[in-house]
Write an enzyme that holds these catalytic residues in place. Structure first.
Site, short mmCIF file in Angstrom:
data_model
loop_
_atom_site.label_atom_id
_atom_site.label_comp_id
_atom_site.label_asym_id
_atom_site.label_seq_id
_atom_site.Cartn_x
_atom_site.Cartn_y
_atom_site.Cartn_z
N ASP A 106 0.85 -1.19 0.00
CA ASP A 106 0.00 0.00 0.00
C ASP A 106 0.89 1.25 0.00
O ASP A 106 1.78 1.37 -0.86
CB ASP A 106 -0.96 -0.06 1.20
CG ASP A 106 -1.98 1.07 1.23
OD1 ASP A 106 -2.95 1.02 0.46
OD2 ASP A 106 -1.80 2.01 2.03
N TYR A 233 -1.95 11.07 2.10
CA TYR A 233 -2.85 11.41 1.01
C TYR A 233 -2.89 12.93 0.80
O TYR A 233 -3.01 13.40 -0.34
CB TYR A 233 -4.27 10.92 1.33
CG TYR A 233 -4.38 9.43 1.46
CD1 TYR A 233 -4.63 8.63 0.34
CD2 TYR A 233 -4.27 8.80 2.70
CE1 TYR A 233 -4.75 7.26 0.45
CE2 TYR A 233 -4.39 7.42 2.82
CZ TYR A 233 -4.62 6.65 1.69
OH TYR A 233 -4.73 5.29 1.80
N HIS A 298 -7.08 -6.43 -0.93
CA HIS A 298 -5.99 -5.45 -0.84
C HIS A 298 -4.98 -5.77 0.26
O HIS A 298 -3.77 -5.57 0.05
CB HIS A 298 -6.58 -4.06 -0.61
CG HIS A 298 -5.56 -2.97 -0.51
ND1 HIS A 298 -4.79 -2.57 -1.59
CD2 HIS A 298 -5.16 -2.21 0.54
CE1 HIS A 298 -3.97 -1.60 -1.20
NE2 HIS A 298 -4.18 -1.37 0.09
#
Length: 319
Positions: A106, A233, A298
């Site tokens: 990730d 982010y 994921h």
């Protein structure tokens, strides 16, 4: 240094912050550094630490900047690739190594790609999970790209405004809601977090997480909040600006890439073709292997720890 479950825990000074590091293995053994993503901790690698150390490696997993027992600067400007790669280089120096193997998942995978671009002299070989290499688009920043593709409710877009999603998590009942939402997500389509509805009817924790494991994540994120992780982010566009000199740069190190076919990252339009039809091989010329795990989502290293350990080991033992 604190030891439990056979894993040693230490707080070290790196790059101006204090970093919590979990590790196991003999001094002098080849080092494998594990980099986690959102919303995870060093803890997502505990099985891999124990397994790789038993196979003759020194396995090391930090809580990344912003997470767990590592410092979490409040400002997103402190989460550039330069900062975070700098943390990892300082950690490698602390370990007394010139080169290490790196395994990323990730956001840890994204940082690992940039580590290889910035400092290829410090990485022996890379195993990256879930997030393929993404060449820099000189024409559009990433947040605008995601907003154009998916709209304002796409999770990366929802994360941009400081404090907004944190307030919504708190109003919905706290860290438990976000952790369940993310860990249980197995839809290969995009993840949306519509305002006021994102954390309603949240599914239970998935079967791959035991009660003890879920409780560990919940305890840590209740203590620290998600702001540090969300700042990765929030620095996306800043990173895009700062990495202009690396437009069309290639990763020139041996790489193995592993992804689940239900992973939302793998199902972004164009990604499958890029990974499987030669695009990534052009950008990562020493890409030796791509493994697609069927029926896997994921959080691949937690869902299939045995499989991932074997894939890591069979690759790094060649070097």
């Amino acid at each position: 240094m604190v030891t439990y479950d056979g894993i040693n825990h230490e707080i070290v000074d790196v790059n101006g912050i204090k970093m919590h590091v979990a590790e196991k293995g003999e001094e002098g053994a080849p080092i494998v550094v594990f980099l986690h993503g959102f919303p995870e901790l060093w803890y997502s690698w505990k099985y891999h630490i124990l397994a790789l150390s038993s196979l003759g490696y020194r396995a090391v997993a930090p809580d990344m900047r912003g997470y767990g027992d590592t410092d979490a600067p409040p400002d997103a400007h402190s989460y550039t690739y330069g900062h975070i790669v700098g943390d990892i280089i300082a950690l490698i120096d602390k370990l007394g190594a010139q080169e290490v193997f790196v395994v990323g998942h990730d956001w840890g995978a994204i940082i690992a790609w940039w580590l290889c671009l910035f400092r290829p002299d410090r990485v022996k070989a890379l195993v990256n999970l879930s997030v393929p290499f993404s060449p820099r688009n000189p024409h559009q920043n990433p947040v605008d790209m995601f907003r154009a593709a998916y709209g304002d409710h796409y999770y990366i877009c929802r994360f941009q405004e400081p404090g907004e999603i944190e307030d919504e998590i708190a109003e919905a009942g706290g860290a438990d809601k976000l952790l369940r939402k993310f860990f249980a997500y197995r839809d290969p389509g995009p993840l949306f977090l519509p305002k006021g509805k994102a954390f309603v009817d949240v599914p239970p924790y998935p079967p791959y997480l035991s009660k003890e494991e879920a409780a560990y994540y919940l305890d840590k994120f209740t203590q620290i909040s998600f702001t540090g992780g969300l700042n990765y982010y929030r620095a996306l566009n800043l990173n895009w600006e700062l990495t202009a000199p690396w437009t069309r740069a290639r990763v020139l190190l041996p790489v193995k890439f592993v992804v689940g076919d239900l992973d939302l990252s793998y199902n972004i339009p164009g990604v499958k073709e890029y990974v499987n039809k030669g695009g990534m091989k052009k950008d990562v010329p020493l890409l030796e292997d791509v493994v697609i795990l069927e029926g896997v989502g994921h959080f691949i290293q937690q869902e299939k720890p045995d499989v991932i350990v074997n894939l890591i080991y069979e690759f790094i033992q060649k070097f």
